[in-house]
Scaffold this active site. Structure first.
Site, PDB file in Angstrom:
ATOM      1  N   SER A 109       0.817  -1.209   0.000  1.00 48.67           N
ATOM      2  CA  SER A 109       0.000   0.000   0.000  1.00 48.67           C
ATOM      3  C   SER A 109       0.852   1.261   0.000  1.00 48.67           C
ATOM      4  O   SER A 109       1.909   1.316   0.634  1.00 48.67           O
ATOM      5  CB  SER A 109      -0.909   0.008   1.232  1.00 48.67           C
ATOM      6  OG  SER A 109      -1.628   1.229   1.331  1.00 48.67           O
ATOM      7  N   TYR A 131      -3.374   5.257  -4.610  1.00 45.37           N
ATOM      8  CA  TYR A 131      -4.682   5.883  -4.742  1.00 45.37           C
ATOM      9  C   TYR A 131      -4.523   7.119  -5.622  1.00 45.37           C
ATOM     10  O   TYR A 131      -3.420   7.653  -5.775  1.00 45.37           O
ATOM     11  CB  TYR A 131      -5.223   6.303  -3.368  1.00 45.37           C
ATOM     12  CG  TYR A 131      -5.496   5.147  -2.441  1.00 45.37           C
ATOM     13  CD1 TYR A 131      -6.596   4.315  -2.642  1.00 45.37           C
ATOM     14  CD2 TYR A 131      -4.657   4.887  -1.353  1.00 45.37           C
ATOM     15  CE1 TYR A 131      -6.856   3.256  -1.793  1.00 45.37           C
ATOM     16  CE2 TYR A 131      -4.916   3.833  -0.492  1.00 45.37           C
ATOM     17  CZ  TYR A 131      -6.024   3.020  -0.725  1.00 45.37           C
ATOM     18  OH  TYR A 131      -6.264   1.975   0.116  1.00 45.37           O
ATOM     19  N   THR A 157      -6.135   1.546  -6.842  1.00 44.63           N
ATOM     20  CA  THR A 157      -7.369   1.273  -6.118  1.00 44.63           C
ATOM     21  C   THR A 157      -8.304   2.462  -6.247  1.00 44.63           C
ATOM     22  O   THR A 157      -7.928   3.587  -5.911  1.00 44.63           O
ATOM     23  CB  THR A 157      -7.087   0.989  -4.639  1.00 44.63           C
ATOM     24  OG1 THR A 157      -6.173  -0.105  -4.536  1.00 44.63           O
ATOM     25  CG2 THR A 157      -8.356   0.637  -3.892  1.00 44.63           C
ATOM     26  N   LYS A 255      -8.007  -2.168  -9.216  1.00 45.06           N
ATOM     27  CA  LYS A 255      -8.645  -2.879  -8.106  1.00 45.06           C
ATOM     28  C   LYS A 255      -9.927  -2.151  -7.708  1.00 45.06           C
ATOM     29  O   LYS A 255      -9.925  -0.936  -7.530  1.00 45.06           O
ATOM     30  CB  LYS A 255      -7.673  -2.946  -6.927  1.00 45.06           C
ATOM     31  CG  LYS A 255      -8.170  -3.728  -5.728  1.00 45.06           C
ATOM     32  CD  LYS A 255      -7.043  -3.857  -4.703  1.00 45.06           C
ATOM     33  CE  LYS A 255      -7.479  -4.654  -3.478  1.00 45.06           C
ATOM     34  NZ  LYS A 255      -8.415  -3.875  -2.648  1.00 45.06           N
ATOM     35  N   HIS A 279     -13.320  -3.551  -1.533  1.00 46.11           N
ATOM     36  CA  HIS A 279     -12.456  -3.014  -0.480  1.00 46.11           C
ATOM     37  C   HIS A 279     -12.686  -3.731   0.845  1.00 46.11           C
ATOM     38  O   HIS A 279     -12.671  -3.123   1.923  1.00 46.11           O
ATOM     39  CB  HIS A 279     -12.665  -1.506  -0.310  1.00 46.11           C
ATOM     40  CG  HIS A 279     -11.387  -0.751  -0.079  1.00 46.11           C
ATOM     41  ND1 HIS A 279     -10.802   0.055  -1.019  1.00 46.11           N
ATOM     42  CD2 HIS A 279     -10.556  -0.708   0.991  1.00 46.11           C
ATOM     43  CE1 HIS A 279      -9.686   0.574  -0.527  1.00 46.11           C
ATOM     44  NE2 HIS A 279      -9.527   0.124   0.685  1.00 46.11           N
TER      45      HIS A 279
END
Length: 397
Positions: A109, A131, A157, A255, A279
């Site tokens: 992440s 992100y 994502t 994603k 999520h």
């Protein structure tokens, strides 16, 4: 692994994590949103599916290996990116070591507690997740840092609406671990001496900064500062996704897909893979379980891009059901975090071993030599199970 640390199911790892972690930390792992409908459906939907096993002719040696975004992995399970892992001092580095030891890849992440350089140093199969946060220039800087660090793929994502409010109350996550915060949380920590001692040995409290949002060698901004910038950033368009995919130029996963029409747009944008994901039930509550949405998405685009599933995986049989319904592999989140909390790197390895064993046993029962032999005939799908979203005049079946 020492017998007293070993656990035989993910459910046992979860119970150990609950006993070991301070209440607020454990609550952050459970998470979910609003009423928790989606997080429950993610897990429970797998129990509605059955198997159609053979009784004679089992194959004595079974191949669990596959590839995801160009990376050879020893089982069809990869680590899903999750933010700040304050359940163990080694955090994402321990997870990366465990994944490498078990021959699989890891999603890291952009909100991780460890810098990508440290993670790639112990696992050369790292997909960096980002992100849509900040300007295109700042996003490009983070992507280039990941490239220079040795990331072999990018995960973007997009399934986040900043939904908040939980019927059972949200975990109290501090903005920074200063003296005042540590004194406030000390009653929780004292009742969990094993967790407290792990951090005491490092002489450092849990790190609530996100180093991958900054420059190499810098501590990065506090978690909530980065989160606030993310909230203030206008959501991406399909043109933005296509730009990012072209700028990265390598294996690229989107994603958060649950609809067929979105899956087709992702293909048009040039992605290498999609993850059917909600999520982990932490976002828009009421979204169906990902295993319900998977078959329609896989049928629509599975011959054009790799389709993965993320959400609700707790045992090897769940993995096999997902593969039978069209997934190439699955991504796990809470399962490995519970393992990390229970026993550090060894706990994550334990979780991966549980899944491997379960996959192997299911393949044996189904009479298959390889995970690539699985198909819809291997599972019993009850009427009304699937949710083909984003399809005109969709019918359940």
């Amino acid at each position: 692994m020492a017998r007293d640390l070993w656990f035989e199911t993910v459910a046992i790892a979860q119970r150990r994590a609950k006993r070991r972690l301070p209440k607020s930390v454990y609550s952050s792992l459970v998470a979910a949103s609003e009423k928790g409908v989606t997080v429950s459906d993610n897990v429970e939907a797998f129990s509605e599916l059955g198997f159609a096993p053979h009784v004679v002719g089992a194959i004595d040696k079974r191949d669990l290996s596959t590839t995801v975004m160009g990376q050879q992995i020893s089982l069809p399970v990869i680590i899903s990116p999750t933010g700040v892992q304050a359940v163990h001092p080694d955090g994402e580095v321990a997870v990366a070591r465990a994944a490498a030891a078990r021959g699989t890849a890891m999603g890291l992440s952009s909100f991780a507690s460890k810098p990508i350089e440290e993670v790639v140093a112990v696992n050369d199969k790292v997909f960096f997740q980002i992100y849509w946060l900040g300007s295109r220039d700042s996003i490009a800087e983070r992507v280039e840092r990941a490239r220079q660090a040795g990331a072999v793929g990018l995960i973007v994502t997009t399934d986040w609406t900043f939904s908040h409010g939980r019927d059972w109350g949200s975990p109290k996550i501090p903005e920074a671990m200063n003296l005042r915060t540590m004194l406030r949380l000390s009653p929780e920590a004292i009742t969990r001496p094993g967790w407290l001692w792990q951090y005491a040995r490092t002489l450092r409290p849990p790190n609530l900064r996100v180093p991958n949002q900054g420059k190499p060698g810098e501590p990065g901004p506090p978690f909530f500062a980065a989160y606030g910038e993310w909230m203030a950033t206008p959501p991406p368009s399909w043109a933005d996704i296509a730009w990012l995919r072209e700028m990265w130029g390598g294996p690229f996963m989107l994603k958060g897909i649950v609809r067929v029409d979105d899956a087709k747009r992702a293909v048009d944008a040039g992605v290498s893979a999609i993850s059917v994901s909600n999520h982990g039930g932490n976002n828009l509550d009421g979204t169906p379980a990902t295993i319900r949405a998977l078959p329609a998405v896989a049928d629509a685009v599975g011959d054009q891009v790799e389709v993965l599933l993320d959400g609700g995986i707790r045992r090897g049989g769940d993995v096999v059901k997902a593969l039978a319904l069209g997934a190439r592999a699955v991504m796990i989140g809470r399962a490995y975090l519970w393992g990390l909390a229970a026993a550090g790197q060894r706990g994550v390895e334990n979780v991966l071993d549980i899944l491997r064993s379960g996959i192997d046993c299911a393949l044996m029962g189904l009479g298959h030599a390889s995970v690539h032999d699985l198909g819809p005939d291997d599972v019993v799908i009850p009427p009304g199970f699937t949710r083909p979203l984003g399809v005109p005049a969709a019918r359940t079946g």
